[in-house]
Design a protein around this motif. Structure first.
Motif, PDB file in Angstrom:
ATOM      1  N   MET A 209     -21.326 -26.894  16.241  1.00 22.00           N
ATOM      2  CA  MET A 209     -21.880 -26.479  17.527  1.00 22.00           C
ATOM      3  C   MET A 209     -23.404 -26.373  17.470  1.00 22.00           C
ATOM      4  N   GLU A 210     -23.992 -26.353  16.247  1.00 28.91           N
ATOM      5  CA  GLU A 210     -25.420 -26.079  16.125  1.00 28.91           C
ATOM      6  C   GLU A 210     -26.195 -27.109  15.311  1.00 28.91           C
ATOM      7  N   TYR A 211     -25.509 -27.908  14.490  1.00 27.19           N
ATOM      8  CA  TYR A 211     -26.220 -28.797  13.578  1.00 27.19           C
ATOM      9  C   TYR A 211     -26.711 -30.050  14.314  1.00 27.19           C
ATOM     10  N   LEU A 212     -27.924 -30.454  13.956  1.00 29.47           N
ATOM     11  CA  LEU A 212     -28.548 -31.625  14.590  1.00 29.47           C
ATOM     12  C   LEU A 212     -29.165 -32.502  13.501  1.00 29.47           C
ATOM     13  N   LEU A 213     -28.946 -33.785  13.610  1.00 33.39           N
ATOM     14  CA  LEU A 213     -29.507 -34.761  12.667  1.00 33.39           C
ATOM     15  C   LEU A 213     -30.745 -35.387  13.302  1.00 33.39           C
ATOM     16  N   ILE A 214     -31.876 -35.334  12.597  1.00 35.36           N
ATOM     17  CA  ILE A 214     -33.145 -35.807  13.154  1.00 35.36           C
ATOM     18  C   ILE A 214     -33.758 -36.825  12.208  1.00 35.36           C
ATOM     19  N   ALA A 215     -34.343 -37.890  12.786  1.00 34.16           N
ATOM     20  CA  ALA A 215     -35.121 -38.849  11.999  1.00 34.16           C
ATOM     21  C   ALA A 215     -36.526 -38.924  12.571  1.00 34.16           C
ATOM     22  N   ASN A 216     -37.524 -38.774  11.697  1.00 35.19           N
ATOM     23  CA  ASN A 216     -38.920 -38.992  12.069  1.00 35.19           C
ATOM     24  C   ASN A 216     -39.422 -40.284  11.447  1.00 35.19           C
ATOM     25  N   LYS A 217     -40.425 -40.869  12.078  1.00 32.10           N
ATOM     26  CA  LYS A 217     -40.904 -42.175  11.642  1.00 32.10           C
ATOM     27  C   LYS A 217     -41.294 -42.184  10.166  1.00 32.10           C
ATOM     28  N   ARG A 218     -42.030 -41.136   9.737  1.00 36.51           N
ATOM     29  CA  ARG A 218     -42.485 -41.112   8.338  1.00 36.51           C
ATOM     30  C   ARG A 218     -41.872 -39.960   7.540  1.00 36.51           C
ATOM     31  N   TYR A 219     -41.538 -38.868   8.199  1.00 37.47           N
ATOM     32  CA  TYR A 219     -41.078 -37.673   7.501  1.00 37.47           C
ATOM     33  C   TYR A 219     -39.654 -37.813   6.974  1.00 37.47           C
ATOM     34  N   GLY A 220     -38.877 -38.736   7.554  1.00 36.98           N
ATOM     35  CA  GLY A 220     -37.527 -38.965   7.062  1.00 36.98           C
ATOM     36  C   GLY A 220     -36.464 -38.301   7.902  1.00 36.98           C
ATOM     37  N   VAL A 221     -35.306 -38.052   7.267  1.00 38.46           N
ATOM     38  CA  VAL A 221     -34.117 -37.558   7.961  1.00 38.46           C
ATOM     39  C   VAL A 221     -33.830 -36.132   7.511  1.00 38.46           C
ATOM     40  N   ARG A 222     -33.500 -35.271   8.507  1.00 36.50           N
ATOM     41  CA  ARG A 222     -33.150 -33.885   8.229  1.00 36.50           C
ATOM     42  C   ARG A 222     -31.910 -33.504   9.012  1.00 36.50           C
ATOM     43  N   LEU A 223     -31.107 -32.645   8.376  1.00 34.08           N
ATOM     44  CA  LEU A 223     -30.000 -31.979   9.077  1.00 34.08           C
ATOM     45  C   LEU A 223     -30.430 -30.534   9.275  1.00 34.08           C
ATOM     46  N   VAL A 224     -30.532 -30.111  10.538  1.00 31.71           N
ATOM     47  CA  VAL A 224     -31.067 -28.779  10.813  1.00 31.71           C
ATOM     48  C   VAL A 224     -30.047 -27.934  11.563  1.00 31.71           C
ATOM     49  N   ASP A 225     -30.174 -26.628  11.392  1.00 39.63           N
ATOM     50  CA  ASP A 225     -29.352 -25.662  12.123  1.00 39.63           C
ATOM     51  C   ASP A 225     -30.209 -25.126  13.269  1.00 39.63           C
ATOM     52  N   THR A 226     -29.855 -25.483  14.503  1.00 40.83           N
ATOM     53  CA  THR A 226     -30.676 -25.102  15.656  1.00 40.83           C
ATOM     54  C   THR A 226     -30.515 -23.631  16.029  1.00 40.83           C
ATOM     55  N   ALA A 227     -29.527 -22.954  15.424  1.00 43.55           N
ATOM     56  CA  ALA A 227     -29.346 -21.527  15.705  1.00 43.55           C
ATOM     57  C   ALA A 227     -30.232 -20.688  14.783  1.00 43.55           C
ATOM     58  N   SER A 228     -30.158 -20.948  13.460  1.00 44.30           N
ATOM     59  CA  SER A 228     -30.949 -20.178  12.489  1.00 44.30           C
ATOM     60  C   SER A 228     -32.318 -20.788  12.235  1.00 44.30           C
ATOM     61  N   LEU A 229     -32.538 -21.973  12.762  1.00 41.41           N
ATOM     62  CA  LEU A 229     -33.787 -22.725  12.583  1.00 41.41           C
ATOM     63  C   LEU A 229     -34.059 -23.037  11.112  1.00 41.41           C
ATOM     64  N   ASN A 230     -32.968 -23.273  10.367  1.00 39.79           N
ATOM     65  CA  ASN A 230     -33.089 -23.655   8.966  1.00 39.79           C
ATOM     66  C   ASN A 230     -32.836 -25.152   8.793  1.00 39.79           C
ATOM     67  N   VAL A 231     -33.483 -25.731   7.786  1.00 43.12           N
ATOM     68  CA  VAL A 231     -33.203 -27.119   7.403  1.00 43.12           C
ATOM     69  C   VAL A 231     -32.050 -27.087   6.407  1.00 43.12           C
ATOM     70  N   ILE A 232     -30.909 -27.616   6.798  1.00 43.70           N
ATOM     71  CA  ILE A 232     -29.720 -27.607   5.943  1.00 43.70           C
ATOM     72  C   ILE A 232     -29.877 -28.612   4.801  1.00 43.70           C
ATOM     73  N   MET A 233     -30.363 -29.804   5.118  1.00 44.96           N
ATOM     74  CA  MET A 233     -30.539 -30.845   4.100  1.00 44.96           C
ATOM     75  C   MET A 233     -31.714 -31.726   4.467  1.00 44.96           C
ATOM     76  N   MET A 234     -32.577 -31.951   3.487  1.00 52.16           N
ATOM     77  CA  MET A 234     -33.668 -32.916   3.641  1.00 52.16           C
ATOM     78  C   MET A 234     -33.282 -34.132   2.821  1.00 52.16           C
ATOM     79  N   PHE A 235     -32.966 -35.223   3.493  1.00 55.54           N
ATOM     80  CA  PHE A 235     -32.465 -36.409   2.803  1.00 55.54           C
ATOM     81  C   PHE A 235     -33.627 -37.202   2.205  1.00 55.54           C
ATOM     82  N   GLN A 236     -33.390 -37.758   1.029  1.00 52.84           N
ATOM     83  CA  GLN A 236     -34.444 -38.461   0.296  1.00 52.84           C
ATOM     84  C   GLN A 236     -34.200 -39.962   0.313  1.00 52.84           C
TER      85      GLN A 236
END
Length: 1280
Positions: A209-236
Motif C-alpha cells: 500500500m506504500e512502497y514505490l519504485l523510482i528511477a532517476n536518470k543518473r541516481y538510479g533505482v530506489r524502492l521507497v516507503d512513502t509512509a515512513s519516508l525511508n529508502v527500503i533498497m537502493m539498487f546498484q
C-alpha cells in the motif's frame, strides 16, 4: 480502386514518457501523431497490428489504457486535446479541447469509473469526467509544485493515492482529501554536476500500500516507503555509465521487476530483495525509451507430461530420481514467463519474450518523425529510400518491409532525397541547416557536403538521371544551383523568393524546371550562357512547391501549389493546358505514371492521395488512409503500378494501382493483339481510349517475349505478372513454380534462399548457410564494424546444424565458442565413443586450466591416472592417494567404449536413417500451418509459396483464388499445367470483372479460354445490358441464336427440357417468362422434404442472371422478391458448405427480411428464425472452442442445415476468403459492416447506395453464394 498492399509502421517517439501502454492481450505505442494498437492472435500466438488511430494534429504526449475496459484508451497531445478512444471501433468517443496548458501526462483514475486525470507543468492535476457530467475538476492537493511533473501514477488499491515524479528528481505523494507530501526523496546533488536529475519512471509496488519504485536518470533505482519516508533498497547498477530509462513490475512474479537502460539496450531483471540485477540481457544496441510488461499465460498443454510425472511419483527418498529444479544454475537464471513491450530511442519497437529470452517480433528502425520524401533505387525496384525530419535516411526492402541501411543521422531535417542514376550506390539529401550531402551506402558514410546555400533551408535536390556528374538543389536563399560532384558550380539561377521544387527533364539532360514562392514555374537550359529562364509560367495563386516533368510526353510538366491545385503545363505551347482541383490543402507529392501517360498522382496536406486523368482533369480515385500530410510519392519504372507514399504520420505505405489498368491484364490473359496492350503516348491520350502501356519497361518486356521460342503465352503471363503485381511473394512464387516445373537449381536467383524454399532445397541451402558462417573461423578478425561477431556467427551456424540433425558439427562449433557443457549434453546422440573423446578433450582442457571441474570428468571417463597426476601436481597428495585406492578397489567406472552394434554417424545422419513417411507428413503439415498463417495475415501469395514448397499445386492455386489474386492464379496455372479446373474457376471470376467494366465481348473471349465454357457464356449473354442489336451481336460471338430465335426455342422446349427452356427464355426478348418458369421449378423441388442445395443450384444460378432493369419492372416485382428470398436462403446453405461461416447468419437474417414481403416460397419465418438461432449458437461455440449443451431439437435443426447444404462441389478448398492486404489497418473514416455491425479492417466495399459498406472479404464471399446486394434492391453485387 487504389488498394493498400503494404505498410511500414512508424517508430515509437522518444520524447515523452508515457508513450507505451498494455492491457491484457493488447499493447499500444505512440508515433508522433498516431497510436498503433497490436492484439494477440491466439491461433498463431503472435501480436498483430489491428488499429492505427489518428486525430491529433500535433505530437501525442501520453496514452493510458482504461483499467476497467480493455477497449478504451485515452491520449493527450501538444494540440491541447485529450481524446478517449474505443479501440474496437477505432473511433473517438470523447474529446476535451483547449486544455489550459499542454497536458504532459494522462492516467485513468482507479477510484472513478469514467475519470481521466491529466497534468501540465507544475500542476494542478485535473480530473475529467468524460462520460457523465463532462466536468473538468482541479485537485487542490496537487497545487504548488515547484518543479514540473514528468509523470504520475495512481495507486491501484489505495483509493485516491497518487505519486508524481518531477524534473528535479523528487517525488510528491498525494492522498485526495489529505495533506500532500511534496518534493520528497530528491537525489543527493553531485558537486561536479548542477544539472537536474529527473524522474524517468515510477511504479507503485502491486503488493504494497506504500512502497514505490523510482528511477532517476543518473541516481538510479530506489524502492521507497512513502509512509515512513525511508529508502527500503537502493539498487546498484554494474557501472557508473549505466542509467535506467524505464521500469515495470512483472505481474506474475511477485517482487520482480525489469528495467531498460538508456544507453546500451540492456534489459535488466531485478528482485526487491537483492540490490544487484539477477540477469542482464543485451537485447539491442540502442538505448531503451519505455517498456511495459504483458503477463504471459502458460500453455497447460505443454506441461501435461510433467503433471502426469508429478502425480505418479508419490514417494521421495534419498535414492529417488532427482526432480528437475524450478530454476537453473546461477549462470542461467530461469526467467519468469512474461512479454515485455520495448521501445527504443531510435524508434524501434519490439516484443521480448522474457521466459524464452528471444524477440517475438522487432521493428527495428522505423522513422520517429515526419517522412518528407521517398524514392525507389533506379537499378533496384525492391529498395526504397526515405528521408525524415528525424535526420536520417533509411533504405527499406519492400519485400520484407525491413530496413537494410540507415544513415548515421544528426543531419537535421531532411526535406528531399535523390538517388544517383544507374548502379551508383549513392543518395543525395538536402537539409534544413546543413546544406546538401551525398551518402555512399556501400561505404556507410557521407562522402560529400555542399554548403553553397549557406545556413538556410535547402528544400529540393535532384540528381540528373541522364548525367550523373550534375547535382541540382534549391532552397530558401532563392537560388537553384547546379554543381558537379567535385563542387564546381555549373549554373546558379537567382529567383525573387525561396525555391521549393526542381526537376530535370527526362527527355533533355540540360533542361530543368523550378517552382518558386512567387507562384511561378520557370524552365531553364543549363548550356545557355544566360542565367535567365527560357519560359516562365504564371497561374498559381500561392507558392509553387513541387515540379514534375512527364516521363512519356515531351514538354509536359506539372506543378503543385499551396492554392490546392495542380496545373499541367505544355512547354511547347507555352500555356497551362489543365487545372486539377479537388484537394482541400496545399499540394505536396506529385508523381506521373511511367506507363500510362495521362495518370498523375498527388499528395496533399489534406491527408489524401488523389489519382487524376489529366486528359479531362477528372479525379479517378481518392485515398485517405494516411493520417496526416502526404509529402512524397514514387513509383519504379519496372514496377509502375506499385506506388509508395510517405507522410507526416511517419508511415510509408505501398499501393497497388493495377485496378486502373484492369483491361490490359485481361487482354493479356485472353491473348489479344499487342495493340490492345501496348501503344504510343499519343494514341493513349485520346479521351475514351482504353488504357495502354506506353513506357520503356513494357516495350522491353514485349521485345523479350517476342525473342522467346517456346511457350510464349506462359512466358508473357509470368513476365507481366511481375510487372503488375505487388512485390511481396510474387518473385518467390514464380521461382517455386519453376522448381515444380523442373528448373535447374543453378538458375535460381540469389534471393531464393531468403524466401520460402521447396522442401527439397531446405537442408541443402541451410547446410550451405551454416558452412558460410563457419568460414569466419579462417578470419583473424571479425566481420567488421556493425556486423555479427565471430562467436555470434558460429553460434548461428551451430543452431542451423542442430536443426539439420548434424549433431557432431553442432558440438564442434559449441566447443569453438567455449560452450563445452552444451556440446557434451548432446554428444551421445552421435555415439558414446564420440562423447568419450569430447569429454577427454574437455578434461584435458580443464586440467590445463588447473580447474577443479576436471575431477568429475576424469572420474566419469575412468581416467584415474590423469586424476592422480592432477592432484599430485597441485600438492593434494591425500586426494591423490584416495583416488588411487578407490580405483584399485574397482570403485571407478571401466573405460567407456562404443557399442559393437552402434551405427556409424556421418554428417549428422546414421547410415540406416531414412526419411519416414511420418516425418514427411509432419513437414507438409508444418508448411500448411505456415501457409495458413500467411493467408490469415492477408498474404495469399506467400501462403501459395508454402503449398508449392511441398508440391501441393492444388492448394497453392486454391489459396491464390481465395486470396483474390486471380490474374496471378491464371498465369501460374497456365505455366504449371495440370490444374485446368482451377484456371477455369479463376477465369470465370475474371469474366465477371469484365462485366463490371462493361467489356462484354472481352468476357466472352475470357471464357473461351476455359476448357468448358458454354454455361458461363450463356450467363454473360443473359446479363448483358445493351441494345437489342448489341446483344444479338454478342450472341453471334458466343455462338448462340438471336434473341427472337431464342424465344421460339424456349417455347419449343418448355414441355421437354425445363432447364433449357428457361435458358432460352432468359436469352430472349421475354426473360420474365424464364424467370417465372425457373421460380416454379425451384419451389417445386424445395417442397420435397429431402431436397438439397444441388437440386436447385443450377436453376437458381441461371435465373439470377436476369438483367437488373427487368427485375425492376412492375410486373416482375413479386418474382423479384421471391428470387431475392431464395438467393439469400440457398446462399446461406452454399456458404455453409463452402466454409463461409461468418456470413451464414447474415444470409439467414436477410432471408427473414425478404419473407416479411409476403412472398410465396416454401419457407416460413419461424423455420428460418429457428435455423438462424441454432446456427449462431453452434458458430459462436466453435469460435470460442467451447462445447455447449444442445437440445435434441437444436441438434436436429443443425444437422438438417448441413444435410440441405449437401456435399461441397467446388474444387476450391474449404474456408473463408481473405483478400491480399485486407488485414492492413486504415487511417481513413471507420466503416461498420452491414453484415456484422463490426468495424471493417482494411478495404471497405460500398453498396449501391454509396453509404452501406461491408468488408471486401465479406463482399466476395457474399457474391459467390448470392449475386444480389444485401440491400435487397435487386442490384447485382460485383466486387470482383
Amino acid at each position: 480502386m487504389v488498394k493498400q498492399v503494404g505498410l511500414l509502421s512508424a517508430g515509437c517517439q522518444p520524447w515523452n514518457h508515457d508513450v507505451c501502454a498494455s492491457s491484457e492481450d493488447r499493447f499500444a505505442y505512440c508515433a508522433t501523431m498516431a497510436i498503433y494498437v497490436y492484439e494477440l492472435d491466439v491461433k498463431f500466438n503472435e501480436f498483430k497490428l489491428v488499429s492505427i488511430m489518428t486525430e491529433h494534429k500535433k505530437t501525442i504526449t501520453a496514452i493510458s489504457w482504461n483499467p476497467r475496459d480493455r477497449n478504451i484508451i485515452a491520449s493527450s497531445s501538444a494540440d491541447h486535446k485529450i481524446i478517449v478512444w474505443d479501440v474496437a471501433k477505432q473511433k473517438k468517443i470523447a474529446l476535451l479541447e483547449n486544455t489550459r496548458e499542454l497536458p504532459r501526462s494522462v492516467n485513468w483514475s482507479y477510484h472513478e469509473l469514467d475519470c481521466v486525470a491529466f497534468i501540465s507543468g507544475r500542476g494542478p492535476l485535473y480530473l475529467w469526467y468524460h462520460n457523465t457530467n463532462k466536468q473538468v475538476v482541479p485537485v487542490k492537493e496537487t497545487q504548488g509544485f515547484v518543479s514540473n511533473v514528468c509523470q504520475f501514477r495512481w495507486h491501484r488499491k489505495n483509493v485516491g493515492k497518487v505519486a508524481f515524479g518531477h524534473e528535479d528528481g523528487s517525488i510528491s505523494v498525494c492522498l485526495l482529501g489529505s495533506k500532500s507530501q511534496k518534493h520528497i526523496f530528491q537525489p543527493e546533488p553531485d558537486d561536479d554536476d548542477e544539472e537536474e536529475d529527473p524522474v524517468t519512471s515510477l511504479e507503485w509496488d502491486p503488493l504494497s500500500m506504500e512502497y514505490l519504485l523510482i528511477a532517476n536518470k543518473r541516481y538510479g533505482v530506489r524502492l521507497v516507503d512513502t509512509a515512513s519516508l525511508n529508502v527500503i533498497m537502493m539498487f546498484q547498477l554494474p557501472s557508473a555509465a549505466a542509467h535506467i530509462q524505464s521500469l515495470a513490475w512483472i505481474p506474475n512474479a511477485p517482487g520482480m521487476f525489469v528495467t531498460g537502460d538508456s544507453r546500451g539496450g540492456i534489459l535488466r531483471l531485478w528482485n526487491v530483495s537483492k540490490m544487484t540485477p539477477i540477469e542482464n540481457i543485451k537485447v539491442k544496441q540502442t538505448g531503451f525509451h519505455a517498456l511495459q510488461v504483458i503477463e504471459s499465460s502458460v500453455d497447460n498443454s505443454l506441461d501435461e507430461e510433467e503433471d502426469v510425472a508429478e502425480t505418479t511419483i508419490n514417494h521421495i527418498s534419498s535414492t529417488s530420481q532427482t526432480l528437475a529444479p524450478t530454476s537453473t544454475t546461477h549462470t542461467r537464471f530461469a526467467l519468469p514467463p512474461a512479454r515485455v513491450v520495448c521501445t527504443f530511442l531510435d524508434g524501434g519497437v519490439g516484443l521480448y519474450d522474457l521466459g524464452r529470452r528471444k524477440w517475438n517480433f522487432l521493428r527495428d528502425q522505423g522513422h520517429i518523425e515526419t517522412i518528407f520524401d521517398c524514392k525507389f533505387k533506379p537499378d533496384n525496384p525492391d529498395w526504397l529510400a526515405t528521408g525524415s525530419f528525424d535526420g536520417t535516411v533509411k533504405i527499406w526492402d519492400i519485400n520484407t518491409l525491413q530496413a537494410v541501411h540507415t544513415s548515421a543521422g544528426n543531419e537535421g531535417i531532411i526535406y528531399n532525397i535523390s538517388w544517383a542514376p544507374g548502379d551508383l550506390n549513392c543518395i543525395a539529401g538536402c537539409t534544413g541547416k546543413n546544406g546538401v550531402f551525398v551518402w555512399d551506402i556501400s561505404r556507410t558514410k557521407i562522402i560529400k557536403r555542399f554548403t553553397e546555400h549557406g545556413k538556410g533551408c535547402v528544400y529540393s535536390v535532384a540528381w540528373n538521371p541522364k548525367d550523373s556528374r550534375h547535382l541540382m538543389s534549391c532552397g530558401a536563399d532563392g537560388y537553384c544551383i547546379i554543381r558537379q560532384l567535385d563542387g564546381k558550380i555549373v549554373q546558379k539561377y537567382k529567383h525573387p523568393a525561396a525555391v521549393y521544387g526542381c526537376d530535370w527533364s527526362p527527355h533533355n539532360k540540360d533542361m530543368l524546371a523550378t517552382g518558386c514562392e512567387d507562384k511561378k514555374v520557370r524552365v531553364y537550359y543549363i548550356t545557355s550562357s544566360s542565367d535567365q529562364p527560357l519560359k516562365v509560367f504564371s497561374g498559381h495563386t500561392a507558392k509553387v512547391f513541387h515540379i514534375r516533368w512527364s516521363p512519356l510526353r515531351e514538354g509536359i510538366l506539372c506543378s503543385g501549389a499551396d492554392d490546392h491545385t495542380i496545373r499541367i503545363w505544355d512547354y511547347t505551347k507555352e500555356q497551362c493546358i489543365n487545372v486539377l482541383s479537388g484537394h482541400d490543402g496545399p499540394v505536396r507529392g506529385l508523381m506521373w505514371n511511367s506507363e500510362v501517360p495521362y495518370i498523375l498522382m498527388s499528395g496533399s496536406w489534406d491527408s489524401s492521395i488523389r489519382v487524376w486523368d489529366t486528359r479531362d482533369g477528372a479525379c479517378i480515385d481518392t485515398v485517405c488512409d494516411h493520417g496526416a500530410d502526404v509529402y512524397g510519392l514514387t513509383c519504379h519504372p519496372s514496377r509502375p503500378f506499385i506506388l509508395a507514399s510517405c507522410s507526416r504520420d511517419s508511415t510509408v505505405r505501398l499501393w497497388s494501382l493495377t485496378s486502373l489498368i484492369e483491361p490490359i491484364q485481361l487482354n493479356l490473359i485472353c491473348s489479344r493483339q499487342w495493340t490492345d496492350v501496348i501503344g504510343t503516348p499519343e494514341s493513349a491520350m485520346s479521351l475514351g481510349t482504353p488504357p495502354l502501356l506506353t513506357g520503356k519497361a513494357s516495350k522491353e518486356l514485349k521485345q523479350q517475349i517476342e525473342e522467346l521460342t517456346k511457350n510464349n503465352l506462359a512466358s508473357k503471363l509470368q513476365l507481366f505478372s511481375k510487372f503488375f503485381m505487388q512485390p511481396q511473394g510474387t518473385v518467390n512464387l514464380w521461382e517455386l513454380v519453376s522448381v515444380v516445373n523442373g528448373l535447374s537449381d543453378s538458375l535460381l536467383s540469389d534471393q531464393y534462399k531468403n524466401g520460402i524454399m521447396h522442401i527439397k532445397h531446405l537442408t541443402l541451402y541451410k547446410s550451405s548457410e551454416a558452412q558460410e558462417l563457419e568460414m569466419i573461423k579462417m578470419s583473424k578478425f571479425g566481420g567488421g564494424i556493425g556486423t555479427p561477431s565471430k562467436d555470434e556467427r558460429l553460434l548461428e551456424a551451430a543452431r542451423i546444424y542442430i536443426k539439420l540433425g548434424n549433431i557432431q558439427r553442432y558440438c564442434e562449433l559449441m566447443v569453438d565458442v567455449g560452450e563445452w557443457e552444451k556440446a557434451l549434453s548432446v554428444a551421445p546422440g552421435v555415439s558414446m565413443k564420440y562423447w568419450k573423446s569430447l569429454s577427454q578433450r574437455y578434461s584435458d582442457y580443464l586440467v590445463k586450466k588447473d580447474s577443479e571441474s576436471c575431477v568429475s570428468y576424469c572420474v566419469a571417463l575412468g581416467n584415474y591416472k590423469q586424476l592422480v597426476k592432477y592432484f599430485t601436481k597441485r600438492g593434494q597428495l591425500s586426494d591423490a592417494i584416495l583416488t588411487a585406492q578407490a580405483a584399485a578397489e574397482g570403485s571407478y567406472p571401466p573405460e567407456i567404449t562404443s557399442s559393437s552394434n552402434e551405427s556409424s554417424y556421418i554428417n549428422g545422419c546414421t547410415e540406416e536413417s531414412s526419411t519416414s513417411s511420418d516425418a514427411m507428413q509432419l513437414v507438409i503439415k508444418s508448411m500448411e500451418n505456415l501457409g495458413e498463417q500467411y493467408y490469415r495475415r492477408g498474404s495469399p501469395t506467400l501462403a501459395a509459396c508454402c503449398h508449392l514448397a511441398v508440391g501441393n499445386i492444388q492448394n497453392a492455386m486454391s489459396t491464390l483464388i481465395r486470396g483474390h489474386e486471380l490474374e496471378l492464379a491464371v498465369s501460374v496455372g497456365i505455366v504449371l499445367g495440370d490444374v485446368i479446373q482451377y484456371v477455369d474457376y479463376a477465369v470465370q471470376l475474371l469474366s465477371t470483372r469484365c462485366e463490371r467494366l462493361g467489356k462484354w465481348d472481352l468476357a466472352i473471349d475470357m471464357l473461351k479460354t476455359m476448357s468448358t465454357c458454354d454455361r458461363y457464356i450463356v450467363y454473360v449473354c443473359i446479363k448483358c445490358a445493351a441494345s437489342m442489336d448489341e446483344i444479338n451481336s454478342l450472341h453471334t460471338k458466343a455462338g448462340l441464336p438471336s434473341m427472337d430465335e431464342c424465344l421460339v426455342k424456349g417455347r419449343e422446349l418448355q414441355s421437354t427440357d425445363i432447364l433449357e427452356s428457361v435458358k432460352y427464355h432468359l436469352l430472349s426478348t421475354a426473360p420474365e417468362t424464364g424467370l417465372k418458369l425457373g421460380l416454379v421449378y425451384i419451389k417445386d423441388k424445395m417442397s420435397n422434404s429431402n431436397w438439397q442445395c444441388n437440386d436447385v443450384k443450377d436453376m437458381l444460378q441461371l435465373i439470377s442472371c436476369i438483367q437488373t432493369e427487368k427485375l425492376h419492372q412492375h410486373q416482375c416485382s413479386q418474382m423479384k422478391d421471391e428470387l431475392l428470398t431464395l438467393s439469400c436462403y440457398i446462399g446461406a446453405l452454399e456458404a455453409i458448405r463452402q466454409g463461409y461461416h461468418s456470413i451464414v447468419a447474415s444470409l439467414l437474417t436477410y432471408t427473414r427480411y425478404c419473407l416479411q414481403r409476403n412472398v410465396d416460397v416454401p419457407l416460413t419465418d419461424s423455420q428460418v428464425s429457428s435455423e438462424l438461432e441454432v446456427w449462431k449458437t453452434y458458430y459462436h461455440a466453435h469460435k470460442k472452442r467451447t462445447t455447449e449443451e444442445s437440445t435434441s431439437d437444436e441438434k436436429s435443426i443443425y444437422h438438417d442445415l448441413w444435410r440441405k447444404a449437401g456435399k461441397k462441389t467446388c474444387i476450391i478448398s474449404f474456408g473463408p476468403d481473405c483478400v491480399a492486404s485486407s488485414q492492413l489497418p486504415s487511417h481513413s473514416d471507420v466503416h461498420i459492416s452491414c453484415l456484422t455491425d463490426k468495424r471493417i479492417l482494411g478495404l471497405a466495399y460500398f453498396l449501391e447506395d454509396g453509404k452501406t459498406a461491408m468488408s471486401i472479404n465479406e463482399a466476395i464471399m457474399w457474391a459467390k453464394v448470392n449475386p444480389f446486394s444485401p440491400l435487397l434492391s435487386g442490384v447485382r453485387l460485383n466486387p470482383f
